[in-house]
Design a protein around this motif. Structure first.
Motif, PDB file in Angstrom:
ATOM      1  N   VAL A  33       0.860  -1.184   0.000  1.00  0.00           N
ATOM      2  CA  VAL A  33       0.000   0.000   0.000  1.00  0.00           C
ATOM      3  C   VAL A  33       0.896   1.234   0.000  1.00  0.00           C
ATOM      4  CG1 VAL A  33      -1.721   1.326   1.273  1.00  0.00           C
ATOM      5  CG2 VAL A  33      -1.858  -1.173   1.227  1.00  0.00           C
ATOM      6  N   ARG A  34       0.665   2.137  -0.936  1.00  0.00           N
ATOM      7  CA  ARG A  34       1.402   3.399  -0.991  1.00  0.00           C
ATOM      8  C   ARG A  34       0.611   4.437  -0.190  1.00  0.00           C
ATOM      9  NH1 ARG A  34       1.608   5.248  -6.849  1.00  0.00           N
ATOM     10  NH2 ARG A  34       3.249   6.671  -6.138  1.00  0.00           N
ATOM     11  N   LEU A  35       1.213   4.964   0.859  1.00  0.00           N
ATOM     12  CA  LEU A  35       0.591   6.016   1.658  1.00  0.00           C
ATOM     13  C   LEU A  35       1.287   7.329   1.297  1.00  0.00           C
ATOM     14  CD1 LEU A  35      -1.547   6.548   3.856  1.00  0.00           C
ATOM     15  CD2 LEU A  35       0.248   6.281   5.556  1.00  0.00           C
ATOM     16  N   ILE A  36       0.646   8.108   0.446  1.00  0.00           N
ATOM     17  CA  ILE A  36       1.250   9.344  -0.050  1.00  0.00           C
ATOM     18  C   ILE A  36       1.053  10.457   0.977  1.00  0.00           C
ATOM     19  CG2 ILE A  36       1.362  10.967  -1.965  1.00  0.00           C
ATOM     20  CD1 ILE A  36       1.978   8.102  -2.781  1.00  0.00           C
ATOM     21  N   VAL A  37       2.169  11.068   1.387  1.00  0.00           N
ATOM     22  CA  VAL A  37       2.139  12.145   2.385  1.00  0.00           C
ATOM     23  C   VAL A  37       2.532  13.453   1.699  1.00  0.00           C
ATOM     24  CG1 VAL A  37       3.083  12.987   4.569  1.00  0.00           C
ATOM     25  CG2 VAL A  37       2.748  10.530   4.208  1.00  0.00           C
ATOM     26  N   PRO A  38       1.652  14.445   1.661  1.00  0.00           N
ATOM     27  CA  PRO A  38       1.940  15.693   0.952  1.00  0.00           C
ATOM     28  C   PRO A  38       2.841  16.660   1.723  1.00  0.00           C
ATOM     29  CG  PRO A  38      -0.269  15.757   1.825  1.00  0.00           C
ATOM     30  CD  PRO A  38       0.269  14.403   2.164  1.00  0.00           C
ATOM     31  N   PHE A  39       3.802  16.119   2.446  1.00  0.00           N
ATOM     32  CA  PHE A  39       4.758  16.921   3.211  1.00  0.00           C
ATOM     33  C   PHE A  39       6.129  16.264   3.140  1.00  0.00           C
ATOM     34  CE2 PHE A  39       0.602  17.595   5.165  1.00  0.00           C
ATOM     35  CZ  PHE A  39       0.531  18.981   5.199  1.00  0.00           C
ATOM     36  N   ALA A  40       7.158  17.051   3.406  1.00  0.00           N
ATOM     37  CA  ALA A  40       8.521  16.532   3.387  1.00  0.00           C
ATOM     38  C   ALA A  40       8.754  15.572   4.543  1.00  0.00           C
ATOM     39  CB  ALA A  40       9.516  17.691   3.465  1.00  0.00           C
ATOM     40  N   ALA A  77       0.691  15.522  -4.638  1.00  0.00           N
ATOM     41  CA  ALA A  77       0.304  14.317  -3.904  1.00  0.00           C
ATOM     42  C   ALA A  77      -1.157  13.968  -4.174  1.00  0.00           C
ATOM     43  CB  ALA A  77       0.533  14.519  -2.410  1.00  0.00           C
ATOM     44  N   THR A  78      -2.012  14.985  -4.130  1.00  0.00           N
ATOM     45  CA  THR A  78      -3.439  14.759  -4.379  1.00  0.00           C
ATOM     46  C   THR A  78      -3.668  14.232  -5.787  1.00  0.00           C
ATOM     47  OG1 THR A  78      -4.072  16.500  -2.823  1.00  0.00           O
ATOM     48  CG2 THR A  78      -5.715  15.851  -4.449  1.00  0.00           C
ATOM     49  N   ASN A  79      -2.988  14.828  -6.761  1.00  0.00           N
ATOM     50  CA  ASN A  79      -3.141  14.383  -8.148  1.00  0.00           C
ATOM     51  C   ASN A  79      -2.663  12.953  -8.336  1.00  0.00           C
ATOM     52  OD1 ASN A  79      -4.210  16.843  -8.887  1.00  0.00           O
ATOM     53  ND2 ASN A  79      -2.309  17.657  -9.704  1.00  0.00           N
ATOM     54  N   THR A  80      -1.577  12.594  -7.665  1.00  0.00           N
ATOM     55  CA  THR A  80      -1.046  11.235  -7.774  1.00  0.00           C
ATOM     56  C   THR A  80      -2.075  10.212  -7.312  1.00  0.00           C
ATOM     57  OG1 THR A  80       1.256  11.940  -7.489  1.00  0.00           O
ATOM     58  CG2 THR A  80       0.747   9.651  -6.957  1.00  0.00           C
ATOM     59  N   ARG A  83      -5.333   9.962  -9.572  1.00  0.00           N
ATOM     60  CA  ARG A  83      -5.130   9.294 -10.862  1.00  0.00           C
ATOM     61  C   ARG A  83      -4.722   7.833 -10.727  1.00  0.00           C
ATOM     62  NH1 ARG A  83      -1.475  14.420 -12.868  1.00  0.00           N
ATOM     63  NH2 ARG A  83      -3.206  15.885 -13.228  1.00  0.00           N
ATOM     64  N   ALA A  84      -4.564   7.375  -9.496  1.00  0.00           N
ATOM     65  CA  ALA A  84      -4.134   5.995  -9.257  1.00  0.00           C
ATOM     66  C   ALA A  84      -5.303   5.022  -9.454  1.00  0.00           C
ATOM     67  CB  ALA A  84      -3.581   5.859  -7.840  1.00  0.00           C
ATOM     68  N   PRO A  85      -4.999   3.747  -9.691  1.00  0.00           N
ATOM     69  CA  PRO A  85      -6.071   2.751  -9.785  1.00  0.00           C
ATOM     70  C   PRO A  85      -6.887   2.712  -8.494  1.00  0.00           C
ATOM     71  CG  PRO A  85      -3.990   1.845 -10.576  1.00  0.00           C
ATOM     72  CD  PRO A  85      -3.669   3.170  -9.936  1.00  0.00           C
ATOM     73  N   ALA A  86      -8.192   2.593  -8.624  1.00  0.00           N
ATOM     74  CA  ALA A  86      -9.073   2.579  -7.449  1.00  0.00           C
ATOM     75  C   ALA A  86      -9.151   1.169  -6.878  1.00  0.00           C
ATOM     76  CB  ALA A  86     -10.457   3.080  -7.834  1.00  0.00           C
ATOM     77  N   ASP A  87      -8.009   0.712  -6.340  1.00  0.00           N
ATOM     78  CA  ASP A  87      -7.941  -0.657  -5.808  1.00  0.00           C
ATOM     79  C   ASP A  87      -7.609  -0.708  -4.321  1.00  0.00           C
ATOM     80  OD1 ASP A  87      -5.314   0.128  -5.832  1.00  0.00           O
ATOM     81  OD2 ASP A  87      -4.618  -1.387  -7.257  1.00  0.00           O
ATOM     82  N   GLY A  88      -7.493   0.467  -3.687  1.00  0.00           N
ATOM     83  CA  GLY A  88      -7.197   0.497  -2.255  1.00  0.00           C
ATOM     84  C   GLY A  88      -5.731   0.411  -1.916  1.00  0.00           C
ATOM     85  N   ASN A  89      -4.869   0.398  -2.927  1.00  0.00           N
ATOM     86  CA  ASN A  89      -3.433   0.270  -2.671  1.00  0.00           C
ATOM     87  C   ASN A  89      -2.673   1.581  -2.847  1.00  0.00           C
ATOM     88  OD1 ASN A  89      -3.259  -2.444  -1.906  1.00  0.00           O
ATOM     89  ND2 ASN A  89      -3.379  -3.121  -4.036  1.00  0.00           N
ATOM     90  N   THR A  90      -3.377   2.668  -3.146  1.00  0.00           N
ATOM     91  CA  THR A  90      -2.769   3.995  -3.175  1.00  0.00           C
ATOM     92  C   THR A  90      -3.669   4.929  -2.391  1.00  0.00           C
ATOM     93  OG1 THR A  90      -1.833   3.589  -5.374  1.00  0.00           O
ATOM     94  CG2 THR A  90      -1.862   5.860  -4.601  1.00  0.00           C
ATOM     95  N   GLY A 256      -8.826   7.816  -0.654  1.00  0.00           N
ATOM     96  CA  GLY A 256      -8.405   7.023  -1.795  1.00  0.00           C
ATOM     97  C   GLY A 256      -8.841   7.708  -3.071  1.00  0.00           C
ATOM     98  N   PRO A 257      -8.556   7.109  -4.226  1.00  0.00           N
ATOM     99  CA  PRO A 257      -9.008   7.692  -5.497  1.00  0.00           C
ATOM    100  C   PRO A 257     -10.532   7.695  -5.586  1.00  0.00           C
ATOM    101  CG  PRO A 257      -7.345   5.980  -5.840  1.00  0.00           C
ATOM    102  CD  PRO A 257      -7.786   5.878  -4.413  1.00  0.00           C
ATOM    103  N   ALA A 258     -11.069   8.553  -6.412  1.00  0.00           N
ATOM    104  CA  ALA A 258     -12.510   8.559  -6.653  1.00  0.00           C
ATOM    105  C   ALA A 258     -12.923   7.202  -7.208  1.00  0.00           C
ATOM    106  CB  ALA A 258     -12.875   9.663  -7.641  1.00  0.00           C
ATOM    107  N   GLY A 259     -14.106   6.758  -6.818  1.00  0.00           N
ATOM    108  CA  GLY A 259     -14.586   5.476  -7.328  1.00  0.00           C
ATOM    109  C   GLY A 259     -14.037   4.272  -6.607  1.00  0.00           C
ATOM    110  N   LEU A 260     -13.405   4.487  -5.462  1.00  0.00           N
ATOM    111  CA  LEU A 260     -12.894   3.352  -4.692  1.00  0.00           C
ATOM    112  C   LEU A 260     -14.076   2.461  -4.307  1.00  0.00           C
ATOM    113  CD1 LEU A 260     -10.220   2.275  -3.480  1.00  0.00           C
ATOM    114  CD2 LEU A 260     -10.783   3.500  -1.382  1.00  0.00           C
TER     115      LEU A 260
END
Length: 323
Positions: A33-40, A77-80, A83-90, A256-260
């Protein structure tokens, strides 16, 4: 026989379609699971995210990897994630400012809930209103009295235009009926230095970042923006005791992405609620100055909408815009 065969075939086709939908809605647990953090890396959000990733991975039986993607108010970060697959892993580990305030200040306003799927809130924490110790005010009421007695002399600093602390300053001045000036710095370090020296008089911020100067007596906490379970805040009065209705927190939530798909959302939500009952996890987060507060996806969506309306009003009335 032909009619029976046709019915059987139709039934098999329907079952196959149902099973295919079920499989497509399931998360591939063999992936990380990729947990994207929009901070340094190294900041407060990153520290909390890494605590979360460790325990969330254990509950999900998956590896959760934190990816830092700071800058541009969290837009990359939000855009990433959107746009990711809506599979719960991003997933996006967002602060309230990323999903509430930033969209309001973008050139083309967007409804963040059309781009992301709320999974659940994770933590919440209040800000504190601090003043330079050179100011005679000891509490919120005295600060307001000082500002009214000295119109236009109150300078309230923040780490930048459009941040939560800036909006809080504008809201405070409006609700208190006082005249003051907001001073935007490029980061909080110089702002705190000037606050301690008395070049600016007040500032909204998180307590952990200010604690060192508070302990040294260089700055003074005059109020807290909301209640907290942490004993650290118990000795400070709530601002709403002086200004009824003035209340806000900063918080972190997972999207998560839209449509999860609903099964993926439910799986993640259940994992978060298991962590919500983990006292060890709660204790570790409290050490970072935040309160564990797990919510349902629906509650996070509602809070996102409510605060969007709240801060949109402040932004419009104060005429705030980014250059």
């Amino acid at each position: 026989m032909n009619s029976k065969r046709a019915v059987l075939q139709a039934t098999l086709v329907a079952c196959a379609a149902w099973m295919a939908c079920g499989v497509s809605a399931q998360t591939d647990t063999s992936k990380s699971v990729r947990l994207i953090v929009p901070f340094a890396a190294g900041g407060p959000a990153d520290v909390v995210a890494r605590e979360l990733a460790q325990d969330l991975g254990r509950v999900l039986a998956q590896t959760v990897v934190v990816e830092n993607m700071g800058g541009a108010a969290g837009v990359p970060a939000t855009n990433t994630v959107s746009r990711a697959p809506a599979d719960g892993n991003t997933l996006l580990f967002a602060a309230s400012g990323n999903v509430v305030i930033q969209p309001l200040l973008s050139k083309k306003r967007v409804d963040i809930l059309t781009q992301l799927t709320p999974v659940g809130m994770v933590t919440t924490s209040p800000h504190v209103l601090v003043t330079t110790a050179k100011l005679p005010a000891k509490n919120t009421a005295e600060l307001i009295e000082y500002a009214k007695a000295n119109p236009g002399s109150l300078n309230i600093a923040s780490a930048g235009v459009g941040g939560l602390a800036h909006l809080a300053a504008e809201l405070f001045m409006r609700e208190a009926g006082i005249q003051g000036q907001h001073l935007a710095y490029k980061g909080s370090s110089q702002a705190m230095t000037d606050l301690a020296s008395g070049q600016v008089q007040a500032m909204f911020s998180s307590l952990p970042s200010m604690k060192g100067m508070v302990d040294k007596g260089l700055i003074r906490v005059v109020g807290v923006t909301a209640e907290s379970a942490s004993p650290t805040y118990k000795s400070y009065p709530l601002i709403k005791q002086t200004l009824p209705g003035f209340e806000y927190t900063t918080w972190y939530g997972i999207y998560g992405p839209a449509g999860l798909p609903a099964p993926a959302v439910q799986r993640l939500s259940q994992a978060l609620h298991k962590l919500g009952a983990d006292r060890n996890f709660e204790s570790r987060l409290r050490e970072q100055g935040v309160d564990l507060q797990i919510t349902s996806p629906e509650a996070l969506a509602e809070r996102t909408r409510k605060e969007t309306a709240q801060w949109d009003k402040v932004i419009r009335e104060a005429g705030i815009h980014l250059n």
